[in-house]
Motif scaffolding. Structure first.
Motif, PDB file in Angstrom:
ATOM      1  N   VAL A 177     -12.246  -7.102 -13.673  1.00 30.17           N
ATOM      2  CA  VAL A 177     -11.288  -6.469 -12.751  1.00 30.17           C
ATOM      3  C   VAL A 177     -11.317  -4.948 -12.900  1.00 30.17           C
ATOM      4  N   THR A 178     -11.205  -4.465 -14.131  1.00 24.77           N
ATOM      5  CA  THR A 178     -11.190  -3.013 -14.349  1.00 24.77           C
ATOM      6  C   THR A 178     -12.538  -2.388 -14.004  1.00 24.77           C
ATOM      7  N   ASN A 179     -13.626  -3.110 -14.239  1.00 25.27           N
ATOM      8  CA  ASN A 179     -14.949  -2.587 -13.889  1.00 25.27           C
ATOM      9  C   ASN A 179     -15.107  -2.445 -12.379  1.00 25.27           C
ATOM     10  N   HIS A 180     -14.498  -3.352 -11.629  1.00 25.50           N
ATOM     11  CA  HIS A 180     -14.622  -3.281 -10.168  1.00 25.50           C
ATOM     12  C   HIS A 180     -13.691  -2.239  -9.560  1.00 25.50           C
ATOM     13  N   PHE A 181     -12.423  -2.276  -9.935  1.00 25.78           N
ATOM     14  CA  PHE A 181     -11.435  -1.421  -9.270  1.00 25.78           C
ATOM     15  C   PHE A 181     -11.357  -0.013  -9.851  1.00 25.78           C
ATOM     16  N   LYS A 182     -11.833   0.183 -11.078  1.00 24.50           N
ATOM     17  CA  LYS A 182     -11.816   1.510 -11.713  1.00 24.50           C
ATOM     18  C   LYS A 182     -10.412   2.111 -11.741  1.00 24.50           C
ATOM     19  N   THR A 183      -9.430   1.266 -12.023  1.00 20.42           N
ATOM     20  CA  THR A 183      -8.052   1.748 -12.116  1.00 20.42           C
ATOM     21  C   THR A 183      -7.297   0.857 -13.082  1.00 20.42           C
ATOM     22  N   ASP A 184      -6.143   1.341 -13.540  1.00 21.39           N
ATOM     23  CA  ASP A 184      -5.320   0.536 -14.432  1.00 21.39           C
ATOM     24  C   ASP A 184      -4.837  -0.711 -13.685  1.00 21.39           C
ATOM     25  N   PRO A 185      -4.842  -1.872 -14.336  1.00 21.35           N
ATOM     26  CA  PRO A 185      -4.413  -3.108 -13.659  1.00 21.35           C
ATOM     27  C   PRO A 185      -3.007  -3.043 -13.074  1.00 21.35           C
ATOM     28  N   SER A 186      -2.151  -2.192 -13.617  1.00 20.13           N
ATOM     29  CA  SER A 186      -0.785  -2.096 -13.081  1.00 20.13           C
ATOM     30  C   SER A 186      -0.758  -1.534 -11.662  1.00 20.13           C
ATOM     31  N   ASN A 187      -1.887  -0.987 -11.213  1.00 19.96           N
ATOM     32  CA  ASN A 187      -1.996  -0.481  -9.845  1.00 19.96           C
ATOM     33  C   ASN A 187      -2.456  -1.547  -8.862  1.00 19.96           C
ATOM     34  N   LEU A 188      -2.618  -2.788  -9.356  1.00 14.55           N
ATOM     35  CA  LEU A 188      -3.176  -3.853  -8.531  1.00 14.55           C
ATOM     36  C   LEU A 188      -2.162  -4.952  -8.247  1.00 14.55           C
ATOM     37  N   VAL A 189      -2.423  -5.687  -7.169  1.00 11.63           N
ATOM     38  CA  VAL A 189      -1.623  -6.850  -6.793  1.00 11.63           C
ATOM     39  C   VAL A 189      -2.475  -8.094  -7.033  1.00 11.63           C
ATOM     40  N   MET A 190      -1.897  -9.089  -7.713  1.00  9.72           N
ATOM     41  CA  MET A 190      -2.584 -10.371  -7.938  1.00  9.72           C
ATOM     42  C   MET A 190      -1.893 -11.450  -7.112  1.00  9.72           C
ATOM     43  N   HIS A 194       0.834  -1.203   0.000  1.00  9.97           N
ATOM     44  CA  HIS A 194       0.000   0.000   0.000  1.00  9.97           C
ATOM     45  C   HIS A 194       0.868   1.252   0.000  1.00  9.97           C
ATOM     46  N   ASP A 195       1.911   1.242   0.819  1.00 13.27           N
ATOM     47  CA  ASP A 195       2.815   2.395   0.881  1.00 13.27           C
ATOM     48  C   ASP A 195       3.540   2.626  -0.436  1.00 13.27           C
ATOM     49  N   LYS A 196       3.783   1.544  -1.179  1.00 20.04           N
ATOM     50  CA  LYS A 196       4.425   1.650  -2.491  1.00 20.04           C
ATOM     51  C   LYS A 196       3.541   2.375  -3.491  1.00 20.04           C
ATOM     52  N   GLY A 197       2.215   2.278  -3.270  1.00 22.67           N
ATOM     53  CA  GLY A 197       1.284   2.953  -4.163  1.00 22.67           C
ATOM     54  C   GLY A 197       0.258   2.055  -4.834  1.00 22.67           C
ATOM     55  N   PHE A 198       0.232   0.771  -4.491  1.00 20.04           N
ATOM     56  CA  PHE A 198      -0.779  -0.110  -5.074  1.00 20.04           C
ATOM     57  C   PHE A 198      -2.156   0.235  -4.521  1.00 20.04           C
ATOM     58  N   LYS A 199      -3.168   0.120  -5.391  1.00 15.99           N
ATOM     59  CA  LYS A 199      -4.521   0.571  -5.057  1.00 15.99           C
ATOM     60  C   LYS A 199      -5.455  -0.535  -4.594  1.00 15.99           C
ATOM     61  N   GLY A 200      -5.126  -1.786  -4.913  1.00 15.68           N
ATOM     62  CA  GLY A 200      -6.025  -2.867  -4.547  1.00 15.68           C
ATOM     63  C   GLY A 200      -5.351  -4.220  -4.646  1.00 15.68           C
ATOM     64  N   VAL A 201      -6.012  -5.220  -4.067  1.00 13.52           N
ATOM     65  CA  VAL A 201      -5.475  -6.581  -4.061  1.00 13.52           C
ATOM     66  C   VAL A 201      -6.535  -7.529  -4.603  1.00 13.52           C
ATOM     67  N   ILE A 223     -10.507  -4.824  -2.304  1.00 15.07           N
ATOM     68  CA  ILE A 223     -10.080  -6.219  -2.278  1.00 15.07           C
ATOM     69  C   ILE A 223     -11.147  -7.040  -3.002  1.00 15.07           C
ATOM     70  N   ALA A 224     -10.718  -7.982  -3.816  1.00 13.30           N
ATOM     71  CA  ALA A 224     -11.684  -8.822  -4.528  1.00 13.30           C
ATOM     72  C   ALA A 224     -11.085 -10.193  -4.803  1.00 13.30           C
ATOM     73  N   ILE A 225     -11.964 -11.124  -5.127  1.00  8.17           N
ATOM     74  CA  ILE A 225     -11.576 -12.486  -5.500  1.00  8.17           C
ATOM     75  C   ILE A 225     -11.916 -12.700  -6.967  1.00  8.17           C
ATOM     76  N   ILE A 226     -10.977 -13.263  -7.718  1.00 10.77           N
ATOM     77  CA  ILE A 226     -11.277 -13.736  -9.066  1.00 10.77           C
ATOM     78  C   ILE A 226     -10.915 -15.217  -9.103  1.00 10.77           C
ATOM     79  N   SER A 227     -11.935 -16.034  -9.244  1.00 13.23           N
ATOM     80  CA  SER A 227     -11.789 -17.476  -9.093  1.00 13.23           C
ATOM     81  C   SER A 227     -12.122 -18.191 -10.391  1.00 13.23           C
ATOM     82  N   ASN A 228     -11.537 -19.369 -10.578  1.00 15.30           N
ATOM     83  CA  ASN A 228     -11.910 -20.197 -11.719  1.00 15.30           C
ATOM     84  C   ASN A 228     -13.017 -21.185 -11.365  1.00 15.30           C
ATOM     85  N   SER A 229     -13.605 -20.987 -10.182  1.00 18.44           N
ATOM     86  CA  SER A 229     -14.798 -21.768  -9.818  1.00 18.44           C
ATOM     87  C   SER A 229     -15.937 -20.782  -9.556  1.00 18.44           C
ATOM     88  N   ALA A 230     -16.012 -20.207  -8.378  1.00 18.44           N
ATOM     89  CA  ALA A 230     -17.065 -19.242  -8.071  1.00 18.44           C
ATOM     90  C   ALA A 230     -16.916 -17.980  -8.917  1.00 18.44           C
TER      91      ALA A 230
END
Length: 205
Positions: free
Chosen positions: A128-141, A41-48, A84-91
Protein backbone atom coordinates in the motif's frame (compact mmCIF):
# COMPACT_ATOMS: atom_id res chain seq x y z
CA UNK A 1 -9.59 -18.93 -7.59
CA UNK A 2 -10.91 -19.69 -4.10
CA UNK A 3 -9.10 -18.21 -1.12
CA UNK A 4 -7.11 -20.43 1.20
CA UNK A 5 -7.50 -20.17 4.97
CA UNK A 6 -6.41 -16.76 6.29
CA UNK A 7 -3.83 -17.40 9.03
CA UNK A 8 -2.82 -13.71 9.03
CA UNK A 9 -6.28 -12.73 10.27
CA UNK A 10 -6.04 -15.27 13.09
CA UNK A 11 -2.61 -13.96 14.11
CA UNK A 12 -3.92 -10.39 14.21
CA UNK A 13 -6.72 -11.23 16.65
CA UNK A 14 -4.27 -10.34 19.43
CA UNK A 15 -4.60 -6.70 18.33
CA UNK A 16 -8.39 -6.91 18.54
CA UNK A 17 -8.15 -8.42 22.02
CA UNK A 18 -6.15 -5.39 23.14
CA UNK A 19 -8.17 -2.82 21.20
CA UNK A 20 -11.68 -3.77 20.08
CA UNK A 21 -12.15 -0.52 18.19
CA UNK A 22 -9.85 -1.88 15.46
CA UNK A 23 -12.72 -3.85 13.91
CA UNK A 24 -15.25 -0.99 14.09
CA UNK A 25 -15.53 0.97 10.81
CA UNK A 26 -15.80 4.74 10.67
CA UNK A 27 -18.76 4.51 8.29
CA UNK A 28 -21.07 1.74 7.03
CA UNK A 29 -23.13 1.63 3.85
CA UNK A 30 -25.27 -0.89 2.03
CA UNK A 31 -22.76 -0.75 -0.84
CA UNK A 32 -20.25 1.59 -2.46
CA UNK A 33 -23.02 3.66 -4.08
CA UNK A 34 -23.62 5.24 -0.67
CA UNK A 35 -20.08 6.60 -0.41
CA UNK A 36 -19.62 10.32 -1.05
CA UNK A 37 -16.20 10.25 -2.70
CA UNK A 38 -16.20 14.01 -3.24
CA UNK A 39 -16.69 14.59 0.49
CA UNK A 40 -13.77 12.29 1.27
CA UNK A 41 -11.55 14.03 -1.26
CA UNK A 42 -12.58 17.47 -0.01
CA UNK A 43 -11.75 16.36 3.54
CA UNK A 44 -8.19 15.74 2.40
CA UNK A 45 -7.92 12.01 1.74
CA UNK A 46 -5.38 11.16 -0.97
CA UNK A 47 -6.53 7.77 -2.20
CA UNK A 48 -9.01 4.93 -1.95
CA UNK A 49 -8.18 1.28 -1.37
CA UNK A 50 -10.85 -1.30 -2.17
CA UNK A 51 -11.28 -4.93 -1.31
CA UNK A 52 -12.33 -6.84 -4.43
CA UNK A 53 -14.58 -9.85 -3.79
CA UNK A 54 -18.07 -8.93 -2.58
CA UNK A 55 -17.08 -5.26 -2.44
CA UNK A 56 -16.50 -4.37 -6.11
CA UNK A 57 -17.25 -7.70 -7.76
CA UNK A 58 -19.29 -10.78 -7.03
CA UNK A 59 -17.11 -13.45 -5.38
CA UNK A 60 -14.13 -14.28 -7.66
CA UNK A 61 -15.71 -12.52 -10.64
CA UNK A 62 -13.55 -10.64 -13.15
CA UNK A 63 -15.76 -7.61 -13.73
CA UNK A 64 -17.15 -4.79 -11.61
CA UNK A 65 -20.65 -5.60 -10.36
CA UNK A 66 -22.74 -3.79 -12.94
CA UNK A 67 -24.77 -1.55 -10.57
CA UNK A 68 -21.48 -0.22 -9.11
CA UNK A 69 -19.80 0.86 -12.35
CA UNK A 70 -21.02 4.46 -12.18
CA UNK A 71 -19.74 4.86 -8.61
CA UNK A 72 -16.31 3.51 -9.53
CA UNK A 73 -16.06 5.89 -12.47
CA UNK A 74 -17.01 8.75 -10.15
CA UNK A 75 -14.31 7.69 -7.69
CA UNK A 76 -11.73 7.62 -10.49
CA UNK A 77 -12.83 11.03 -11.70
CA UNK A 78 -12.51 12.56 -8.23
CA UNK A 79 -9.33 10.91 -6.93
CA UNK A 80 -7.57 10.12 -10.21
CA UNK A 81 -7.09 6.61 -11.50
CA UNK A 82 -3.58 6.37 -10.06
CA UNK A 83 -4.91 7.04 -6.55
CA UNK A 84 -7.26 4.05 -6.49
CA UNK A 85 -6.17 0.45 -5.92
CA UNK A 86 -7.44 -2.99 -4.96
CA UNK A 87 -5.97 -5.10 -2.18
CA UNK A 88 -7.51 -8.54 -2.31
CA UNK A 89 -7.12 -11.79 -0.41
CA UNK A 90 -7.41 -13.65 -3.71
CA UNK A 91 -5.93 -11.77 -6.69
CA UNK A 92 -2.49 -10.39 -5.87
CA UNK A 93 -2.25 -12.29 -2.58
CA UNK A 94 -0.32 -15.38 -1.48
CA UNK A 95 -3.02 -17.42 -3.25
CA UNK A 96 -1.90 -15.80 -6.53
CA UNK A 97 1.86 -16.12 -5.90
CA UNK A 98 4.40 -16.34 -7.56
CA UNK A 99 3.16 -15.28 -11.01
CA UNK A 100 0.25 -13.03 -9.94
CA UNK A 101 -1.60 -14.00 -13.13
CA UNK A 102 -4.98 -13.35 -11.53
CA UNK A 103 -3.90 -9.87 -10.36
CA UNK A 104 -2.74 -8.91 -13.85
CA UNK A 105 -5.96 -10.24 -15.39
CA UNK A 106 -8.20 -8.45 -12.89
CA UNK A 107 -6.23 -5.22 -13.23
CA UNK A 108 -6.72 -5.25 -16.98
CA UNK A 109 -10.43 -6.11 -16.75
CA UNK A 110 -11.35 -3.66 -13.99
CA UNK A 111 -9.04 -0.81 -14.96
CA UNK A 112 -7.87 -0.54 -11.35
CA UNK A 113 -4.39 -1.29 -10.00
CA UNK A 114 -4.27 -4.59 -8.07
CA UNK A 115 -1.60 -4.57 -5.37
CA UNK A 116 0.69 -7.59 -5.11
CA UNK A 117 1.47 -8.45 -1.51
CA UNK A 118 2.26 -12.18 -1.18
CA UNK A 119 0.29 -12.34 2.06
CA UNK A 120 -3.28 -11.66 3.20
CA UNK A 121 -5.02 -8.81 4.96
CA UNK A 122 -4.59 -7.68 7.68
CA UNK A 123 -0.97 -7.98 6.44
CA UNK A 124 0.20 -6.27 3.27
CA UNK A 125 0.78 -2.65 4.28
CA UNK A 126 4.10 -2.40 2.40
CA UNK A 127 2.35 -2.85 -0.94
CA UNK A 128 0.00 0.00 0.00
CA UNK A 129 2.68 2.52 1.00
CA UNK A 130 4.81 1.59 -2.02
CA UNK A 131 1.90 2.31 -4.36
CA UNK A 132 0.38 5.43 -2.82
CA UNK A 133 3.62 7.04 -1.54
CA UNK A 134 1.78 8.56 1.40
CA UNK A 135 1.04 7.81 5.04
CA UNK A 136 -1.80 5.26 5.34
CA UNK A 137 -3.80 7.71 7.46
CA UNK A 138 -4.34 9.68 4.24
CA UNK A 139 -6.16 6.73 2.67
CA UNK A 140 -9.68 5.29 2.72
CA UNK A 141 -10.13 1.51 3.03
CA UNK A 142 -13.42 0.05 1.74
CA UNK A 143 -14.40 -3.58 2.28
CA UNK A 144 -17.01 -6.11 3.33
CA UNK A 145 -15.09 -7.91 6.12
CA UNK A 146 -14.55 -6.62 9.64
CA UNK A 147 -11.71 -9.00 10.53
CA UNK A 148 -9.72 -8.40 7.35
CA UNK A 149 -10.57 -5.14 5.54
CA UNK A 150 -11.63 -3.02 8.51
CA UNK A 151 -8.98 -4.41 10.85
CA UNK A 152 -6.33 -3.87 8.16
CA UNK A 153 -7.35 -0.26 7.60
CA UNK A 154 -7.68 0.64 11.27
CA UNK A 155 -4.38 -1.02 12.23
CA UNK A 156 -2.57 1.47 10.03
CA UNK A 157 -4.67 4.55 10.70
CA UNK A 158 -6.77 4.58 7.55
CA UNK A 159 -10.36 5.79 7.35
CA UNK A 160 -12.44 2.63 7.12
CA UNK A 161 -15.77 2.06 5.37
CA UNK A 162 -17.72 -1.19 5.65
CA UNK A 163 -20.11 -2.20 2.86
CA UNK A 164 -22.48 -5.16 2.90
CA UNK A 165 -21.43 -8.13 0.77
CA UNK A 166 -22.98 -8.28 -2.69
CA UNK A 167 -24.02 -11.93 -2.46
CA UNK A 168 -23.34 -15.14 -0.57
CA UNK A 169 -23.49 -17.13 -3.80
CA UNK A 170 -20.03 -18.49 -4.57
CA UNK A 171 -18.53 -16.96 -1.42
CA UNK A 172 -15.63 -18.59 0.38
CA UNK A 173 -16.70 -21.41 2.74
CA UNK A 174 -14.76 -20.07 5.74
CA UNK A 175 -16.09 -16.56 5.16
CA UNK A 176 -19.68 -17.82 5.06
CA UNK A 177 -19.04 -19.62 8.31
CA UNK A 178 -18.03 -16.56 10.30
CA UNK A 179 -19.51 -13.55 8.47
CA UNK A 180 -22.67 -13.28 10.60
CA UNK A 181 -20.68 -13.86 13.79
CA UNK A 182 -18.34 -11.01 12.85
CA UNK A 183 -21.24 -8.65 12.17
CA UNK A 184 -23.11 -9.52 15.36
CA UNK A 185 -19.96 -9.06 17.42
CA UNK A 186 -19.26 -5.62 15.93
CA UNK A 187 -22.89 -4.54 16.38
CA UNK A 188 -22.65 -5.57 20.02
CA UNK A 189 -19.44 -3.58 20.46
CA UNK A 190 -21.12 -0.48 19.04
CA UNK A 191 -24.52 -0.75 20.68
CA UNK A 192 -23.76 -2.37 24.03
CA UNK A 193 -20.20 -1.30 24.78
CA UNK A 194 -20.36 2.00 22.85
CA UNK A 195 -17.05 1.27 21.16
CA UNK A 196 -16.27 3.54 18.22
CA UNK A 197 -13.76 3.39 15.39
CA UNK A 198 -10.25 4.69 16.11
CA UNK A 199 -9.63 8.40 15.60
CA UNK A 200 -8.54 9.25 12.06
CA UNK A 201 -6.33 12.33 11.82
CA UNK A 202 -8.13 13.69 8.75
CA UNK A 203 -11.76 12.82 9.43
CA UNK A 204 -11.64 13.80 13.11
CA UNK A 205 -9.49 16.94 12.90
Amino acid sequence: MVQSFNFEAIKCLKHVYRNKSLIVPHLEFKDIRGIDFKQLHDKGFKGVLFDKDNTLTEPYADTIYNPFKESIEKCKEIFGEENIAIISNSAGSSDDYPDYEKADHIEKNLGIKVLKHNTKKPDGIDSVTNHFKTDPSNLVMVGDRYLTDILFGNLYGMFTIYTNPITSKGDNFFVKLIRDKERNYVLNLKETENIKAPINKIWDK
